[in-house]
Enzyme design. Structure first.
Site, PDB file in Angstrom:
ATOM      1  N   ASP A  63      37.684  33.273  46.251  1.00 14.99           N
ATOM      2  CA  ASP A  63      37.056  34.226  45.830  1.00 14.99           C
ATOM      3  C   ASP A  63      37.290  34.328  44.207  1.00 14.99           C
ATOM      4  OD1 ASP A  63      36.194  35.092  48.277  1.00 14.99           O
ATOM      5  OD2 ASP A  63      37.191  36.697  48.755  1.00 14.99           O
TER       6      ASP A  63
ATOM      7  N   HIS B 158      31.743  32.658  49.395  1.00 10.23           N
ATOM      8  CA  HIS B 158      31.025  33.575  49.776  1.00 10.23           C
ATOM      9  C   HIS B 158      29.375  33.201  49.305  1.00 10.23           C
ATOM     10  CE1 HIS B 158      33.374  36.828  51.309  1.00 10.23           C
ATOM     11  NE2 HIS B 158      34.226  36.522  50.330  1.00 10.23           N
TER      12      HIS B 158
ATOM     13  N   HIS C 156      43.221  37.715  52.068  1.00 12.50           N
ATOM     14  CA  HIS C 156      42.390  38.573  52.401  1.00 12.50           C
ATOM     15  C   HIS C 156      42.049  38.329  54.075  1.00 12.50           C
ATOM     16  CE1 HIS C 156      40.944  40.508  48.168  1.00 12.50           C
ATOM     17  NE2 HIS C 156      42.159  41.155  49.121  1.00 12.50           N
TER      18      HIS C 156
ATOM     19  N   ASP D  47      39.190  38.353  55.434  1.00 10.46           N
ATOM     20  CA  ASP D  47      38.076  37.526  55.885  1.00 10.46           C
ATOM     21  C   ASP D  47      38.439  35.950  55.409  1.00 10.46           C
ATOM     22  OD1 ASP D  47      37.953  38.507  53.201  1.00 10.46           O
ATOM     23  OD2 ASP D  47      36.022  37.499  52.843  1.00 10.46           O
ATOM     24  N   HIS D  48      39.335  35.587  55.090  1.00 14.66           N
ATOM     25  CA  HIS D  48      39.734  34.284  54.686  1.00 14.66           C
ATOM     26  C   HIS D  48      41.010  33.724  55.525  1.00 14.66           C
ATOM     27  CE1 HIS D  48      37.614  34.165  50.781  1.00 14.66           C
ATOM     28  NE2 HIS D  48      37.588  35.365  51.244  1.00 14.66           N
TER      29      HIS D  48
ATOM     30  N   HIS E 269      43.996  32.885  49.449  1.00 10.55           N
ATOM     31  CA  HIS E 269      44.244  34.259  49.489  1.00 10.55           C
ATOM     32  C   HIS E 269      44.373  34.922  50.534  1.00 10.55           C
ATOM     33  CE1 HIS E 269      40.156  34.988  49.138  1.00 10.55           C
ATOM     34  NE2 HIS E 269      40.363  36.315  49.095  1.00 10.55           N
TER      35      HIS E 269
ATOM     36  N   HIS F  22      41.818  38.236  41.383  1.00  7.90           N
ATOM     37  CA  HIS F  22      41.035  38.661  42.733  1.00  7.90           C
ATOM     38  C   HIS F  22      42.091  39.290  43.471  1.00  7.90           C
ATOM     39  CE1 HIS F  22      38.180  39.228  46.111  1.00  7.90           C
ATOM     40  NE2 HIS F  22      39.101  38.573  46.569  1.00  7.90           N
TER      41      HIS F  22
HETATM   42 FE    FE Z   1      36.466  37.143  50.533  1.00 12.27          FE
HETATM   43 ZN    ZN Z   2      38.950  38.043  48.904  1.00 13.59          ZN
END
Ligand code: FE
Ligand code: ZN
Length: 265
Positions: free
Chosen positions: A138, A176, A57, A59-60, A55, A113
């Site tokens: 996530d 995570h 985001h 942080d990915h 996805h 998400h």
């Molecule tokens: Fe994340």
């Molecule tokens: Zn995420």
């Protein structure tokens, strides 16, 4: 036999970037940061051959541009999220075949998400010793699930149902390390669950030594993850008692549970 290694590379405060390697080439899943991936590749002598994204985001996906730098490699990701660095857009039902490491992945749509979140399922080859794997970003976490940023509770419940329907022995690679805080909440939702209590002890022992609690398995999550247990009468009773609202169907129970988790401390 084609033996692959699955390595969780810690990034930021609590992300894991999964590397899958045949001992020579490696695929990175959700590289939010480039530096820890580079360091791991250098240490093991692996070469990055492709990137998989679940996805959009940061942080990915944040490390992708840096990692592809001057060696362009294919970047797979959800078609529905407009991620600029994706070269191979995917949606549910698609199949990804990578030559090295040799990997065959089925794409599963798991919205909730985010709107276009996908998961990658690697089937076991139906022979003993070939374990199935899933990379679920996530969506599903050990003892928990992702927050609903863009999707509805009904979408997320359907996405979790799709993951829960995978073979029980499937190794679940989440993005995570949220397990301990998820377990604290799970114990509030499912206080009589003996396997959950036992897992709480084991997970705390692992984290005390900084060992990842992942991968988990689908069978284990079905037994201990409250978000997969919203049809369980004991879980529904605990929710109704805590929230003073009836939670007698799965969608209501899931919706209440997810909202409760957002404010649980
Ligand atoms: Fe994340
Ligand atoms: Zn995420």
């Amino acid at each position: 036999m084609n033996t692959l290694e699955y390595v969780p590379v810690p990034a930021f405060a609590d992300n894991y970037i999964w590397l899958v390697s045949d001992g020579r080439d490696a695929v990175a899943v959700d590289p939010g940061e480039a530096a820890p991936v580079r360091a791991q590749l250098a240490e093991r002598g692996w070469r990055l051959s492709a990137i998989l994204l679940t996805h959009h985001h940061a942080d990915h996906v944040g490390g992708v541009a840096d990692l592809i730098g001057d060696t362009p490699i294919p970047v797979y990701g959800p078609a529905a999220e407009g991620i600029a660095v994706v070269t191979h857009p995917l949606s549910g039902g698609d199949r990804v075949v990578l030559p090295s490491p040799r990997l065959e992945l089925q794409v599963i749509d798991v919205p909730g998400h985010t709107r276009g979140h996908i998961a990658y399922f690697q089937a076991g080859q139906g022979q003993p010793g070939t374990t199935p794997h899933v990379f679920c970003g996530d969506t599903l976490f050990a003892c928990g699930c992702g927050r609903l940023f863009e999707g509805t509770p009904a979408q997320m419940l359907a996405s979790l149902d799709a993951l829960a329907a995978l073979p029980g022995e499937t190794q679940v690679h989440c993005a995570h390390e949220y397990t301990l805080s998820n377990i604290r909440f799970a114990l509030a939702c499912d206080p009589g669950n003996e396997r959950l209590r036992a897992w709480s002890d084991r997970a705390q022992a692992l984290r005390a030594r900084s060992v990842p609690t992942l991968p988990t398995t689908i069978a284990h999550e079905r037994a201990v993850n409250p978000f997969l247990r919203t049809g369980d009468p004991a879980v529904q009773r605990a929710l109704a008692e805590e929230l003073h609202e009836p939670a007698a169907d799965r969608l209501t129970a899931f919706t209440l549970m997810r909202e409760w988790k957002n404010r649980f401390r």
